[in-house]
Scaffold this active site. Structure first.
Site, short mmCIF file in Angstrom:
data_model
loop_
_atom_site.label_atom_id
_atom_site.label_comp_id
_atom_site.label_asym_id
_atom_site.label_seq_id
_atom_site.Cartn_x
_atom_site.Cartn_y
_atom_site.Cartn_z
N TYR A 99 18.86 5.70 51.33
CA TYR A 99 19.78 6.39 52.24
C TYR A 99 19.55 5.50 54.13
O TYR A 99 18.41 5.35 53.98
CB TYR A 99 19.66 7.41 52.06
CG TYR A 99 19.42 8.43 50.81
CD1 TYR A 99 20.86 8.03 50.72
CD2 TYR A 99 18.86 8.32 49.97
CE1 TYR A 99 21.12 8.11 48.97
CE2 TYR A 99 19.14 8.98 48.76
CZ TYR A 99 19.86 9.46 48.31
OH TYR A 99 20.98 9.51 47.19
N THR A 133 -8.37 29.55 45.75
CA THR A 133 -7.51 28.65 45.15
C THR A 133 -6.38 28.42 45.69
O THR A 133 -6.10 27.24 45.90
CB THR A 133 -6.14 29.46 44.10
OG1 THR A 133 -5.92 30.70 44.45
CG2 THR A 133 -7.29 29.88 42.37
N ASP A 134 -6.80 29.11 46.99
CA ASP A 134 -5.52 29.00 48.42
C ASP A 134 -4.96 27.88 48.95
O ASP A 134 -4.62 26.76 48.94
CB ASP A 134 -5.66 30.37 49.09
CG ASP A 134 -4.73 31.33 48.80
OD1 ASP A 134 -4.32 31.78 47.95
OD2 ASP A 134 -5.01 32.77 49.58
N LYS A 166 -1.92 23.75 44.37
CA LYS A 166 -1.91 25.16 43.60
C LYS A 166 0.20 25.47 43.06
O LYS A 166 1.00 25.35 44.06
CB LYS A 166 -1.46 26.33 44.85
CG LYS A 166 -1.76 27.95 44.06
CD LYS A 166 -2.29 28.12 45.15
CE LYS A 166 -2.89 30.12 44.65
NZ LYS A 166 -3.40 31.22 45.63
N1 ASP Z 1 -7.22 34.00 48.02
C1 ASP Z 1 -7.70 33.62 47.64
C2 ASP Z 1 -9.07 32.29 47.92
O1 ASP Z 1 -8.42 31.12 47.87
C3 ASP Z 1 -7.46 33.39 46.35
C4 ASP Z 1 -7.94 32.74 45.51
O2 ASP Z 1 -9.74 33.17 45.13
O3 ASP Z 1 -7.19 32.54 43.99
O4 ASP Z 1 -10.13 32.58 48.02
#
Ligand code: ASP
Length: 326
Positions: free
Chosen positions: A274, A83-84, A154
């Site tokens: 701005y 997920t990273d 994420k």
């Molecule tokens: N550190 C892992 C990865 O990204 C975390 C995960 O899979 O959730 O490979």
């Protein structure tokens, strides 16, 4: 009889399961998720097994060419991934697989496939079910949401709904029923092709009060071909002169494009709002609109890889390649 659709399941590692080879992975999946066979004909590829925090752009290119090479052999593709950095890989695949016509669905999990209370089983079943639909996109299917890959981030380290899409609605939801929203999907007309060009020399910085000259001392200018700067709010940079102001114009003068992403999850860069935004535009910064930082970093790598001249990078960011910006 309706033909069962065929899926190439590509395992790359992550928490989901770092099983060493394609055979081991297929055996693990067949044991833990036997009902997958009822959904589709599954083949497995295992190009590498990594924690996704160790992946680099060359891994995206490997994945993209694996998928492109097998494009005619399968109806859809599922990639299990940590997920990273999943949002980076999803963005990369969305740009590299230009004019994609088939589903490429990334998924992963917060707990490994073979552990108790795993979310990997449900995510894999959902991803395969989405990959046998007509969805001409790279998507992340995770925790019951189907999100455009280059819009996803994420979001949570603990919640099973680990990804969100702050600036674009979900392409679908998977609950008791699978609901997809075709009106939100990309419409493709051009020819599918692999665009593997990537220049990884992109520096991603987040502006903080005082980030400027002295904090960047020692940075070798030649090692940077492009910068993605997360500025404040709608794309504002500090206005006071001095050493502690980010040297935007110095990068631009050296031919290093500086792309600005917004300093909030939701919303878009608006340089006109701005003085700080007008200053950034005046110094030559490029707006990333409502793109995520992940999508912008990878797009800058791809734009630099494709560019023939510096102005091409600015033009690329004004274009919508794969639904990454509104
Ligand atoms: N550190 C892992 C990865 O990204 C975390 C995960 O899979 O959730 O490979």
């Amino acid at each position: 009889m309706v033909r069962k659709r065929s899926i190439l399941l590509i395992t790359t590692g992550g928490t989901f399961g770092m099983l060493p080879d394609a055979r081991g992975f297929l055996q693990g999946v067949a044991k833990a998720v036997p009902e997958l066979r009822a959904l589709a004909r599954i083949s497995v590829a295992a190009p590498f097994a990594l924690d996704s925090s160790s992946m680099v752009p060359a891994h995206w290119a490997t994945l993209a060419s694996l998928i492109a090479d097998r494009m005619d052999d399968f109806d859809g593709f599922v990639v299990t991934h940590g997920t990273d950095t999943m949002a980076y890989t999803a963005s990369a695949l969305s740009y590299l697989l230009d004019n994609l016509r088939k589903p490429v669905i990334l998924t992963g999990s917060q707990r490994p496939l073979l552990e108790i209370r795993t979310d990997a089983r449900a995510n894999l079943i959902d991803a395969v079910e989405v990959a046998i639909q007509d969805l001409p996109e790279v998507a992340i299917c995770f925790g019951g949401l189907v999100l455009r890959g280059n819009r996803a981030r994420k979001w949570s380290l603990t919640d099973t709904r680990a990804f969100q899409s702050p600036n674009f609605p979900a392409l679908g939801e998977v609950g008791a029923k699978l609901i997809l929203h075709p009106e939100r999907m990309l419409r493709r007309s051009g020819r599918f092709r692999l665009r593997p060009e990537l220049d990884p020399k992109v520096l991603h910085l987040r502006l903080a009060p005082g980030l400027g000259g002295s904090s960047l001392e020692g940075l070798d200018p030649a090692s940077v071909h492009g910068v993605v700067l997360e500025a404040f709010g709608a794309g504002n940079v500090p206005l006071l002169e001095g050493r502690e102001v980010f040297p935007l114009s110095a990068f631009v003068a050296r031919g290093v494009p500086v792309v600005i992403v917004a300093g909030a999850e939701h919303g878009a860069v608006d340089f006109a709002l701005y003085d700080g935004g007008r200053r950034a535009a005046h110094e030559g910064a490029i707006s990333a609109g409502d793109m995520t930082a992940e999508a912008a970093v990878v797009k800058l790598m791809a734009a630099l890889g494709r560019a023939k001249k510096p102005a091409d990078v600015g033009r690329a960011f004004a274009e919508d390649w794969a639904g990454e910006r509104s």
